[in-house]
Write an enzyme that holds these catalytic residues in place. Structure first.
Site, PDB file in Angstrom:
ATOM      1  N   CYS A 132      63.039 -10.707 -10.579  1.00 19.86           N
ATOM      2  CA  CYS A 132      62.394 -10.160 -11.768  1.00 19.86           C
ATOM      3  C   CYS A 132      63.288  -9.197 -12.545  1.00 19.86           C
ATOM      4  O   CYS A 132      62.978  -8.853 -13.682  1.00 19.86           O
ATOM      5  CB  CYS A 132      61.085  -9.477 -11.397  1.00 19.86           C
ATOM      6  SG  CYS A 132      59.869 -10.609 -10.671  1.00 19.86           S
ATOM      7  N   HIS A 272      59.106  -5.054 -17.332  1.00 19.14           N
ATOM      8  CA  HIS A 272      58.778  -6.324 -16.685  1.00 19.14           C
ATOM      9  C   HIS A 272      57.275  -6.411 -16.467  1.00 19.14           C
ATOM     10  O   HIS A 272      56.658  -5.484 -15.930  1.00 19.14           O
ATOM     11  CB  HIS A 272      59.529  -6.429 -15.359  1.00 19.14           C
ATOM     12  CG  HIS A 272      59.013  -7.514 -14.479  1.00 19.14           C
ATOM     13  ND1 HIS A 272      58.877  -8.819 -14.904  1.00 19.14           N
ATOM     14  CD2 HIS A 272      58.569  -7.489 -13.188  1.00 19.14           C
ATOM     15  CE1 HIS A 272      58.381  -9.551 -13.933  1.00 19.14           C
ATOM     16  NE2 HIS A 272      58.186  -8.769 -12.881  1.00 19.14           N
ATOM     17  N   ASN A 302      52.870 -12.816 -14.581  1.00 17.78           N
ATOM     18  CA  ASN A 302      54.229 -12.413 -14.223  1.00 17.78           C
ATOM     19  C   ASN A 302      55.134 -13.645 -14.276  1.00 17.78           C
ATOM     20  O   ASN A 302      55.024 -14.536 -13.431  1.00 17.78           O
ATOM     21  CB  ASN A 302      54.227 -11.800 -12.819  1.00 17.78           C
ATOM     22  CG  ASN A 302      55.596 -11.320 -12.366  1.00 17.78           C
ATOM     23  OD1 ASN A 302      56.624 -11.702 -12.922  1.00 17.78           O
ATOM     24  ND2 ASN A 302      55.619 -10.505 -11.334  1.00 17.78           N
TER      25      ASN A 302
END
Length: 345
Positions: A132, A272, A302
């Site tokens: 990520c 993020h 996500n």
């Protein structure tokens, strides 16, 4: 487990020594793509998922899902072509492709090479694996090539098909993730443009907090390991949550201070898109105004390396970012790894 708990709660010791500046580079434009299939929380209910729990614990209402035949390079291609079209740039003009992903098409060749083939260009191409945090690592890498003069046009892509990495039987993890990609085109800029301050970091002591244990050279997949779900992501959600909030508050403070700015000087903040509670907690602690915090995880979930460029593309399309604005970017995740930067647009 005591050591892992310490990692989750600790501050970033020595992070101030890893802050650097990288100007003379600009983001020319951005493009993004998410698969058309929308999977809402209600769509997951028949499989035993609790829609209310998902919203309360994550802030996610829906996510995008790629068809079975669609891979990470396909999402990357769609975002890259949109990016190049906006910049009126041909793929043949690219000198380098840096692609971040944790869900590559295959172990070899790199997904970047798959993208290069689809674009029909001869640019050098490489993958960056930082989960990520991958887009931030790829962004800094691409900017370094432009800064040194070894490349004039660099395509940086973040792309992930997270629906393939999450275990469909894990009721707490599977609903968090979606599929998507984003790309930015880099080129030379003025010394007033680029990263006024940035920090890339990692803490390998937390590798067990978020991992996919099976499928690599340490644990090749067998029938038994597939049956045990070792090919899927495993996450200690509580520990990762605590680490992420601490990481964000510490790294953002240090990078903003190093850039000679205050939180009030930031035009927008793109973190993020992991969990709404993480983002809200960090913003509240730092005193970041809610209207400056960019949120789109409610619609995409996500998307790992795709989340920051997806959000960036949306704010550009909405006319919310102007030349000279200060944009804060931060990616964080498995590794444990992170990248935080203040970008002068």
């Amino acid at each position: 487990m005591a050591a892992l708990a310490d990692v989750a709660g600790r501050k970033i010791a020595g992070a101030e020594h890893r802050i650097a500046r990288l100007t003379g580079v600009q983001v020319l434009t951005c493009g993004a793509y998410a698969p058309p299939q929308v999977v809402t929380n209600a769509d997951l209910a028949p499989q035993g998922y609790d829609p209310d729990w998902i919203v309360q614990r994550t802030g996610i209402l829906a996510r995008r899902r790629a068809d079975d035949a669609v891979a990470a390079s396909d999402l990357a291609y769609e975002s890259a072509t949109r990016c190049l079209e906006k910049a009126s740039t041909k793929a043949a003009e690219l000198d380098l492709i840096v692609l971040a992903t944790m869900t590559p098409d295959s172990p070899i060749p790199s997904t970047a090479c798959q993208l290069q083939r689809r674009l029909g260009c001869s640019a050098a191409a490489m993958d960056v694996g930082a989960a990520c945090a991958g887009f931030m690592y790829a962004l800094v890498t691409g900017m370094q090539f432009v800064k040194t003069g070894t490349a004039r046009r660099v395509l940086v892509v973040g792309t992930d098909v997270m629906s393939r990495a999450a275990d469909p039987t894990d009721k707490k993890t599977f609903p968090l993730f979606g599929d998507g990609a984003g790309a930015v085109l880099l080129g030379p800029g003025t010394e007033q443009q680029g990263l006024l301050a940035y920090s890339l970091g990692a803490d390998g002591r937390g590798t067990e907090l978020l991992s996919i244990p099976g499928g690599g050279s340490r644990e090749p997949l067998t029938h038994e390991r597939l049956q045990a779900g070792r090919q899927y992501m495993q996450m200690d959600g509580r520990a990762v949550f605590k680490w992420a909030v601490n990481l964000l508050t510490d790294s953002i403070r240090e990078v903003v201070t190093a850039a000679g700015l205050t939180m009030n000087d930031l035009s927008l903040v793109i973190l993020h898109q992991a969990n709404r509670r993480i983002l809200d907690a960090a913003a509240e602690t730092l005193g970041i105004a809610p209207e400056k915090l960019v949120i789109n995880l409610d619609r995409y979930g996500n998307t790992s390396a795709g989340s920051i460029p997806l959000a960036l593309d949306e704010i550009l399309a909405a006319g919310r970012l102007n030349r000279g604005d200060h944009l804060l970017l931060s990616g964080f995740g498995a590794g444990l790894a992170w990248g935080t930067a203040v970008l002068r647009w």
